[in-house]
Design a protein around this motif. Structure first.
Motif, PDB file in Angstrom:
ATOM      1  N   ASP A  82       0.745  -1.091  -0.077  1.00  0.00           N
ATOM      2  CA  ASP A  82       0.063  -0.210  -0.160  1.00  0.00           C
ATOM      3  C   ASP A  82       1.012   1.399   0.109  1.00  0.00           C
ATOM      4  O   ASP A  82       1.501   1.292   1.085  1.00  0.00           O
ATOM      5  N   GLU A  85       1.268   3.513   3.168  1.00  0.00           N
ATOM      6  CA  GLU A  85       2.183   3.225   4.407  1.00  0.00           C
ATOM      7  C   GLU A  85       3.624   3.553   4.238  1.00  0.00           C
ATOM      8  O   GLU A  85       4.565   2.200   4.362  1.00  0.00           O
ATOM      9  N   VAL A  88       5.770   1.712   7.208  1.00  0.00           N
ATOM     10  CA  VAL A  88       5.841   0.213   7.207  1.00  0.00           C
ATOM     11  C   VAL A  88       6.900  -0.176   5.959  1.00  0.00           C
ATOM     12  O   VAL A  88       7.802  -0.874   6.258  1.00  0.00           O
TER      13      VAL A  88
END
Length: 384
Positions: A82, A85, A88
Motif C-alpha cells: 500500500d 504506508e 511500514v
C-alpha cells in the motif's frame, strides 16, 4: 486502495564542462578520481491505477550500481504494498538491508530515492502537498544561501562572491580545505569584497585534522563566519566533540552520514550545532523525519544539504523544510555552478523546482512534491 504495481529506474549521467570535485590531496596522482560529470538515479514508483511518484537517490559515481539495487532488491520488497504506508515500507526496506549487513552506502542511498518517490505518490493519491502530510506548513518561503564558491585565486573567488551578492544573495558558502594559510587568504579577500552585511559559511568537506581545523576555526571567528561545515571526517566523533568545546563558531556536519543511527552519536554527544542530512542519502523523507525529531529534541538547528543532486532531492528537501518549525530550520542550500549547470536540476523538469528571489526559495502549492519530470529529456541522459 491501489497497490504498488511497478518500479522504474533511470540511472543518468551528464558530462560537466569543468571538474566538480572539491580539493583532493592526491588529485595529481589519481586523476581518474576527480569528478567531471553529474550522476544521479531517479526512481518512478507506479500504482495500479496509473498514478506515480518520482524520487531521486544520492549518486556521485556509478549510477548503474544504485539502479541495480533498486531493480534487483528493493523493488521486490515494495511491489504489492500500500503506497500510503510509507513508514511500514521504510522499515521493511531497512530491515532487508540491515539483515544483510548494510546500513550505509549505495544501498541506503537507493532506499532513500524509493522512499521519496513513495511520498510523492502518497501526496498525489491524497491530493495534498507532501508538507501537509508531514504536519503542515510553517513557511511560505525558505531562507536560502548560495553554494558554493570553489577553489581559485583569492581575487577570482572574491569576484564570484560579488556576482552572487549582486544577484540577491546575502548568504554565501565558500569551499575551504586547501591549507589554513591559503583558506585564510581566500576568505579575507571575500570578506573585504562583500563587506560585513553578507554572511559567509565555510565548507571543508572533511579536509582537516583536529589541529588544523582548530587553527582555521579561530581565524573564521575573527572574520565572523556563520558556520564551519565538515571541518573533520564524519567518522571522527571525538575530534568533533573536542573542536566544539574549544571554539565559538557553530560547527555543522551531516552530509556524509546515513540514517538516524549515524546521526544519533553526533547529536547525543553534542558534537555539532547544525545538523545537515541530505535527504537522498539519509533515508529519504521518512529517514530525515526521524533525524529531525532527534534534532528538535536536542534543540539543534537543521540546515539540509543539497549539493550536486538534482530536482528530486531539491523538491523533497523543500517539502520537509517547509514542515520544520522556525526554531529548528535554519537555511536552504541553493547549489548552482553557472559555468557548468546541472541538467538534472531544472532541464529535466517541466518547470523549475527552485524559484529564488531576494534571498528566498518559494514553496510550491502543488500536490505531492510539486515535481513534474520530462521523462523524454531524462531518458536522453540514461547510462549506456
Amino acid at each position: 486502495m491501489p497497490k504498488i504495481k511497478d518500479v522504474i529506474v533511470y540511472p543518468v549521467y551528464a558530462e560537466a564542462s569543468s571538474a566538480l570535485s572539491g580539493y583532493l590531496p592526491f588529485s595529481s596522482s589519481i586523476e581518474g578520481a576527480v569528478r567531471r560529470g553529474y550522476s544521479s538515479c531517479f526512481v518512478k514508483v507506479v500504482a495500479e491505477d496509473g498514478l506515480y511518484g518520482f524520487g531521486e537517490c544520492w549518486v556521485r559515481e556509478v549510477p548503474q550500481a544504485t539502479a541495480e539495487i533498486v531493480e534487483r532488491l528493493l523493488k521486490k520488497v515494495i511491489l504489492g504494498e500500500d503506497p500510503l504506508e510509507t513508514e511500514v515500507i521504510w522499515e521493511k526496506m531497512f530491515a532487508t538491508l540491515k539483515n544483510r549487513g548494510y546500513s550505509r552506502g549505495h544501498l541506503i542511498e537507493a532506499m532513500s530515492g524509493v522512499d521519496i518517490a513513495l511520498w510523492d505518490l502518497k501526496g498525489k493519491i491524497l491530493q495534498r502537498p507532501v508538507y501537509t502530510l508531514l504536519g503542515g506548513k510553517f513557511h511560505d518561503k525558505l531562507k536560502a544561501y548560495a553554494s558554493s564558491i570553489v577553489f581559485g585565486k583569492p581575487e577570482v573567488m572574491a569576484k564570484k562572491a560579488r556576482e552572487w551578492v549582486d544577484e540577491g544573495h546575502d548568504q554565501i558558502k565558500v569551499k575551504v580545505g586547501m591549507g589554513v594559510e591559503r583558506d585564510a587568504e581566500n576568505l579575507k579577500a571575500i570578506r573585504n569584497e562583500v563587506g560585513g552585511n553578507v554572511e559567509i559559511m565555510a565548507d571543508a568537506n572533511s579536509a582537516y585534522n583536529l589541529s588544523n581545523a582548530l587553527r582555521l576555526a579561530r581565524y573564521l571567528e575573527r572574520l565572523e563566519v556563520r558556520w564551519f561545515e565538515e571541518p573533520l571526517p564524519s567518522y571522527d566523533l571525538k575530534g568533533y566533540i573536542m573542536l566544539k568545546k574549544k571554539v565559538d563558531i557553530p560547527i555543522a556536519c551531516g552530509e556524509s552520514l546515513f540514517t538516524v543511527y549515524d546521526f544519533k552519536d553526533l547529536i547525543e554527544n553534542c558534537a555539532v550545532d547544525i545538523i545537515q542530512p541530505d535527504i537522498v542519502r539519509a533515508g529519504g523523507i521518512t529517514g530525515c523525519s526521524k533525524i529531525l525529531n532527534l534534532t528538535k529534541a536536542y534543540n539543534l538547528f537543521y540546515s539540509p544539504h543539497v549539493g550536486l543532486s538534482g530536482a528530486g532531492c531539491r523538491a523533497a528537501t523543500i517539502q520537509i523544510s517547509t514542515s520544520t518549525s522556525p526554531e529548528t530550520f535554519l537555511m536552504y542550500e541553493v547549489y548552482d555552478i553557472k559555468e557548468s549547470p546541472n541538467p538534472f536540476s531544472n532541464y529535466i523538469c517541466v518547470e523549475p523546482v527552485e524559484k529564488f528571489s531576494k534571498g528566498y526559495i518559494s514553496v510550491p502549492e502543488k500536490i505531492g512534491l510539486g515535481l513534474e519530470i520530462n521523462e523524454e529529456r531524462l531518458k536522453h541522459f540514461l547510462c549506456k
